[in-house]
Write an enzyme that holds these catalytic residues in place. Structure first.
Site, PDB file in Angstrom:
ATOM      1  N   HIS A   1      -1.779   1.894  -1.002  1.00 42.50           N
ATOM      2  CA  HIS A   1      -0.832   3.021  -1.083  1.00 42.50           C
ATOM      3  C   HIS A   1      -1.302   4.103  -2.057  1.00 42.50           C
ATOM      4  O   HIS A   1      -0.487   4.843  -2.609  1.00 42.50           O
ATOM      5  CB  HIS A   1       0.559   2.494  -1.470  1.00 42.50           C
ATOM      6  CG  HIS A   1       0.626   1.845  -2.828  1.00 42.50           C
ATOM      7  ND1 HIS A   1       1.415   0.738  -3.080  1.00 42.50           N
ATOM      8  CD2 HIS A   1       0.021   2.143  -4.015  1.00 42.50           C
ATOM      9  CE1 HIS A   1       1.279   0.394  -4.356  1.00 42.50           C
ATOM     10  NE2 HIS A   1       0.439   1.242  -4.938  1.00 42.50           N
TER      11      HIS A   1
ATOM     12  N   HIS B   1      -8.194  -2.812  -8.142  1.00 38.02           N
ATOM     13  CA  HIS B   1      -8.226  -1.602  -8.961  1.00 38.02           C
ATOM     14  C   HIS B   1      -7.590  -1.829 -10.326  1.00 38.02           C
ATOM     15  O   HIS B   1      -6.727  -2.674 -10.487  1.00 38.02           O
ATOM     16  CB  HIS B   1      -7.601  -0.387  -8.270  1.00 38.02           C
ATOM     17  CG  HIS B   1      -6.137  -0.422  -7.963  1.00 38.02           C
ATOM     18  ND1 HIS B   1      -5.551  -1.301  -7.087  1.00 38.02           N
ATOM     19  CD2 HIS B   1      -5.119   0.378  -8.394  1.00 38.02           C
ATOM     20  CE1 HIS B   1      -4.255  -1.050  -6.982  1.00 38.02           C
ATOM     21  NE2 HIS B   1      -3.962  -0.043  -7.774  1.00 38.02           N
TER      22      HIS B   1
ATOM     23  N   GLU C   1      -1.237  -5.950  -7.167  1.00 38.33           N
ATOM     24  CA  GLU C   1      -0.364  -5.462  -6.077  1.00 38.33           C
ATOM     25  C   GLU C   1      -0.584  -6.260  -4.792  1.00 38.33           C
ATOM     26  O   GLU C   1       0.307  -6.326  -3.940  1.00 38.33           O
ATOM     27  CB  GLU C   1      -0.662  -3.986  -5.786  1.00 38.33           C
ATOM     28  CG  GLU C   1      -0.153  -3.043  -6.857  1.00 38.33           C
ATOM     29  CD  GLU C   1      -0.497  -1.588  -6.585  1.00 38.33           C
ATOM     30  OE1 GLU C   1       0.084  -0.722  -7.230  1.00 38.33           O
ATOM     31  OE2 GLU C   1      -1.377  -1.299  -5.731  1.00 38.33           O
TER      32      GLU C   1
HETATM   33  C1  DHB Z   1      -3.391   5.075  -8.065  1.00 38.76           C
HETATM   34  C2  DHB Z   1      -2.054   4.726  -8.163  1.00 38.76           C
HETATM   35  C3  DHB Z   1      -1.594   3.548  -7.586  1.00 38.76           C
HETATM   36  O1  DHB Z   1      -0.292   3.218  -7.603  1.00 38.76           O
HETATM   37  C4  DHB Z   1      -2.458   2.708  -6.947  1.00 38.76           C
HETATM   38  O2  DHB Z   1      -1.956   1.564  -6.461  1.00 38.76           O
HETATM   39  C5  DHB Z   1      -3.800   3.042  -6.841  1.00 38.76           C
HETATM   40  C6  DHB Z   1      -4.266   4.231  -7.408  1.00 38.76           C
HETATM   41  C7  DHB Z   1      -3.868   6.344  -8.678  1.00 38.76           C
HETATM   42  O3  DHB Z   1      -3.054   7.018  -9.338  1.00 38.76           O
HETATM   43  O4  DHB Z   1      -5.014   6.697  -8.483  1.00 38.76           O
HETATM   44 FE    FE Z   2       0.117   1.305  -6.987  1.00 33.40          FE
END
Ligand code: DHB
Ligand code: FE
Length: 298
Positions: free
Chosen positions: A12, A194, A241
């Protein structure tokens, strides 16, 4: 009996939504990501469900960080698009399905999942970006009403992968006990690996992501054994997540068919993944157990 007809797992990342909103999807940086979505989008356009359940997390946009429920469920008629600091995305408001929400709430409570109830909720990129991944050009309305299921993935301690999978299994039973003939699409959102802050900011683990993408289809129970710390270590502090994919998977059948998957690095400083599964697959016959033992006479 209502039926889950498909499951869509998707990242997302907010910049994916921003790229669509700003017509940047053909730019060289974005082209490969969006080309990878095309087969899934085409299939989904041919398989519109009556209602979608979106398992997602809020990022302190719709819910104050002082009150973060572990699991929640939306019961509203409508969910406005949250303002995340740049004004709300110019996408349709999300229409709810209170009747299905209340059915799910009751069934899940009866199974011991005490969900926090959201009678009002602004939905952020965690929910609207997956809807855009599914339907890039919604016009005035998304393809169907939506029931949001919320999972805390942002404040420690997050629920375990096992608990998320069990919630998904209970959700599947709850869906199947709903009105006859209703078709349901279920979305598991977030991920892939991430980490947005701290000394490991920018951490991405493609090997783990590929393992997850494959195993979510074939052996989700194995993924459900990973601890929260395993997940954070291997997928990053925000990569956890991915536990939301397990809620989706738990609601689906044992055997599913992959329609399409796509993996892309980096979207923002994130690994992005998409996997679409057909749930309308003949299931294996249950293995016959031993014949019932004769009761001993007393
Ligand atoms: C970003 C934000 C998120 O919620 C995510 O799941 C991945 C990346 C971002 O701000 O880049
Ligand atoms: Fe996120």
């Amino acid at each position: 009996m209502a039926e889950v007809i498909w499951g869509l797992a998707t990242s997302h990342v907010p910049s994916i939504g921003a790229a669509m909103d700003r017509q940047k999807t053909d730019d060289t940086n974005w082209m490969d990501l969006f080309e990878g979505y095309a087969p899934a989008r085409a299939w989904l356009a041919e398989h519109r469900p009556d209602v979608a359940i979106v398992v997602y997390n809020d990022h302190a946009n719709g819910i104050d960080l002082d009150f973060v429920p572990t699991f929640g469920l939306g019961t509203a008629e409508r969910y406005p698009v949250a303002d995340e600091g740049f004004g709300p995305r110019q996408v349709p408001e999300v229409v709810g399905d209170p009747d299905l929400s209340l059915h799910l709430l009751e069934c899940l409570m009866d199974e011991g999942f005490d969900l926090t109830v959201f009678q009002a909720l602004d939905v952020d990129h965690g929910l609207t970006v997956p809807l855009s991944v599914w339907t890039p050009d919604p016009g005035d309305a998304w393809p169907c009403p939506v029931v949001p299921v919320l999972v805390n993935v942002i404040q420690y301690p997050q629920p375990t992968a096992a608990r998320c999978y069990a919630l998904g299994e209970a959700l599947g039973r709850a869906i199947r006990s709903y009105r006859d003939g209703v078709t349901v699409g279920i979305l598991g959102t977030g991920g892939m690996s991430h980490q947005l802050a701290g000394s490991r900011a920018g951490f991405i683990n493609p090997e783990f992501d590929r393992m997850w993408m494959e195993t979510i289809e074939t052996d989700p129970a194995k993924l459900a054994t990973l601890s929260r710390e395993d997940l954070i270590r291997q997928a990053g502090s925000e990569g956890i997540e991915l536990i939301m994919w397990l809620v989706m998977r738990g609601a689906m059948s044992e055997q599913i068919t992959k329609i399409h998957s796509h993996y892309f690095v980096p979207a923002s400083n994130t690994a992005a993944g998409l996997a679409l599964f057909d749930n309308r697959v003949p299931q294996p016959e249950p293995v016959p157990g031993p014949p019932p033992r004769e009761k001993a006479l007393t």
